[in-house]
Design a protein around this motif. Structure first.
Motif, PDB file in Angstrom:
ATOM      1  N   ASP A   1       0.848  -1.185   0.000  1.00  0.00           N
ATOM      2  CA  ASP A   1       0.000   0.000   0.000  1.00  0.00           C
ATOM      3  C   ASP A   1       0.891   1.244   0.000  1.00  0.00           C
ATOM      4  O   ASP A   1       2.121   1.143   0.100  1.00  0.00           O
ATOM      5  CB  ASP A   1      -0.976  -0.014   1.178  1.00  0.00           C
ATOM      6  CG  ASP A   1      -0.300  -0.045   2.534  1.00  0.00           C
ATOM      7  OD1 ASP A   1       0.946   0.075   2.618  1.00  0.00           O
ATOM      8  OD2 ASP A   1      -1.018  -0.187   3.534  1.00  0.00           O
ATOM      9  N   ALA A   2       0.271   2.405  -0.113  1.00  0.00           N
ATOM     10  CA  ALA A   2       1.033   3.649  -0.174  1.00  0.00           C
ATOM     11  C   ALA A   2       1.824   3.881   1.113  1.00  0.00           C
ATOM     12  O   ALA A   2       2.930   4.418   1.072  1.00  0.00           O
ATOM     13  CB  ALA A   2       0.100   4.821  -0.451  1.00  0.00           C
ATOM     14  N   ARG A   3       1.281   3.452   2.225  1.00  0.00           N
ATOM     15  CA  ARG A   3       2.000   3.614   3.494  1.00  0.00           C
ATOM     16  C   ARG A   3       3.295   2.814   3.478  1.00  0.00           C
ATOM     17  O   ARG A   3       4.331   3.282   3.951  1.00  0.00           O
ATOM     18  CB  ARG A   3       1.099   3.172   4.640  1.00  0.00           C
ATOM     19  CG  ARG A   3       1.707   3.370   5.990  1.00  0.00           C
ATOM     20  CD  ARG A   3       0.708   3.035   7.069  1.00  0.00           C
ATOM     21  NE  ARG A   3       1.337   3.094   8.367  1.00  0.00           N
ATOM     22  CZ  ARG A   3       0.757   2.743   9.470  1.00  0.00           C
ATOM     23  NH1 ARG A   3      -0.492   2.306   9.462  1.00  0.00           N
ATOM     24  NH2 ARG A   3       1.390   2.816  10.613  1.00  0.00           N
ATOM     25  N   THR A   4       3.263   1.608   2.941  1.00  0.00           N
ATOM     26  CA  THR A   4       4.480   0.797   2.820  1.00  0.00           C
ATOM     27  C   THR A   4       5.487   1.492   1.919  1.00  0.00           C
ATOM     28  O   THR A   4       6.679   1.545   2.237  1.00  0.00           O
ATOM     29  CB  THR A   4       4.148  -0.605   2.276  1.00  0.00           C
ATOM     30  OG1 THR A   4       3.238  -1.232   3.177  1.00  0.00           O
ATOM     31  CG2 THR A   4       5.390  -1.450   2.115  1.00  0.00           C
ATOM     32  N   LEU A   5       5.016   2.040   0.799  1.00  0.00           N
ATOM     33  CA  LEU A   5       5.928   2.776  -0.087  1.00  0.00           C
ATOM     34  C   LEU A   5       6.554   3.959   0.640  1.00  0.00           C
ATOM     35  O   LEU A   5       7.744   4.232   0.495  1.00  0.00           O
ATOM     36  CB  LEU A   5       5.199   3.272  -1.335  1.00  0.00           C
ATOM     37  CG  LEU A   5       4.722   2.226  -2.335  1.00  0.00           C
ATOM     38  CD1 LEU A   5       4.019   2.898  -3.505  1.00  0.00           C
ATOM     39  CD2 LEU A   5       5.863   1.357  -2.820  1.00  0.00           C
ATOM     40  N   ALA A   6       5.761   4.674   1.420  1.00  0.00           N
ATOM     41  CA  ALA A   6       6.246   5.868   2.112  1.00  0.00           C
ATOM     42  C   ALA A   6       7.210   5.529   3.243  1.00  0.00           C
ATOM     43  O   ALA A   6       8.180   6.267   3.469  1.00  0.00           O
ATOM     44  CB  ALA A   6       5.064   6.665   2.657  1.00  0.00           C
ATOM     45  N   GLU A   7       6.970   4.440   3.953  1.00  0.00           N
ATOM     46  CA  GLU A   7       7.754   4.125   5.146  1.00  0.00           C
ATOM     47  C   GLU A   7       8.953   3.226   4.885  1.00  0.00           C
ATOM     48  O   GLU A   7       9.792   3.044   5.773  1.00  0.00           O
ATOM     49  CB  GLU A   7       6.852   3.483   6.205  1.00  0.00           C
ATOM     50  CG  GLU A   7       5.814   4.442   6.735  1.00  0.00           C
ATOM     51  CD  GLU A   7       4.871   3.821   7.748  1.00  0.00           C
ATOM     52  OE1 GLU A   7       4.999   2.604   8.045  1.00  0.00           O
ATOM     53  OE2 GLU A   7       3.991   4.555   8.237  1.00  0.00           O
TER      54      GLU A   7
END
Length: 173
Positions: A52-58
């Motif tokens: 998800d986008a959170r995984t990409l960001a973190e």
């Protein structure tokens, strides 16, 4: 890694009692592209994870890989993802700059969580996916950088080329 593009779904989906069947053509295209990417990777015996986008960001970026805990990805596929958070997009761009591979399948990430379109993304998209990405669907475009990063844009009519491209970039699983 394959992005689950929920942010794109939020912008396209109109409430419907029948899922994507009557949720509008953009929602249906998103659902079809996700299924197509999933089926193409499965049929070509490619192991993948949904992110998800959170995984990409973190995730951290190290040596051309996106890393989160014990997981690492050298290729990220964005199925019809026209909307992506700023934090995820910035980290994805760092990943590409560090030698990672980003494949935009069906749409380019033009929108952020608050800008439709996000004007700052045009220049980065041009560098990452080629100077003139053809959104009409006739031919893929790509961009590279000095660290070995590759960005590939597969217009809607070219998503079926994903396995052949991955075969050029990665050893078989």
């Amino acid at each position: 890694g394959v992005l689950y593009p929920i942010e794109s779904a939020w912008t396209r989906f109109k409430p419907s009692p029948q899922g994507t069947r009557d949720a509008g053509p953009l929602a249906a295209r998103l659902a079809a592209t996700i299924r197509q990417v999933d089926n193409l990777l499965y049929a070509s015996r490619r192991e993948f994870s949904y992110l998800d986008a959170r995984t990409l960001a973190e995730s951290s970026v190290t040596d051309g890989q996106l890393r989160l805990r014990q997981l690492a990805w050298s290729v990220i596929v964005l199925p019809d993802a026209d909307t992506l958070s700023t934090a995820a997009w910035q980290n994805l761009h760092r990943f590409w700059q560090d030698g990672g591979v980003v494949v935009a399948a069906g749409a380019l990430p033009l929108n952020s969580e608050c800008d439709f379109p996000a004007s700052a993304r045009r220049a980065r998209n041009a560098r990452m996916f080629g100077r003139r990405p053809n959104t009409a669907g006739s031919a893929p475009t790509w961009g590279t950088n000095a660290r070995g990063g590759i960005g590939i844009y597969l217009p809607p009519g070219c998503v079926d080329r994903l396995p052949a491209l991955l075969d050029l970039l990665l050893e078989p699983d």
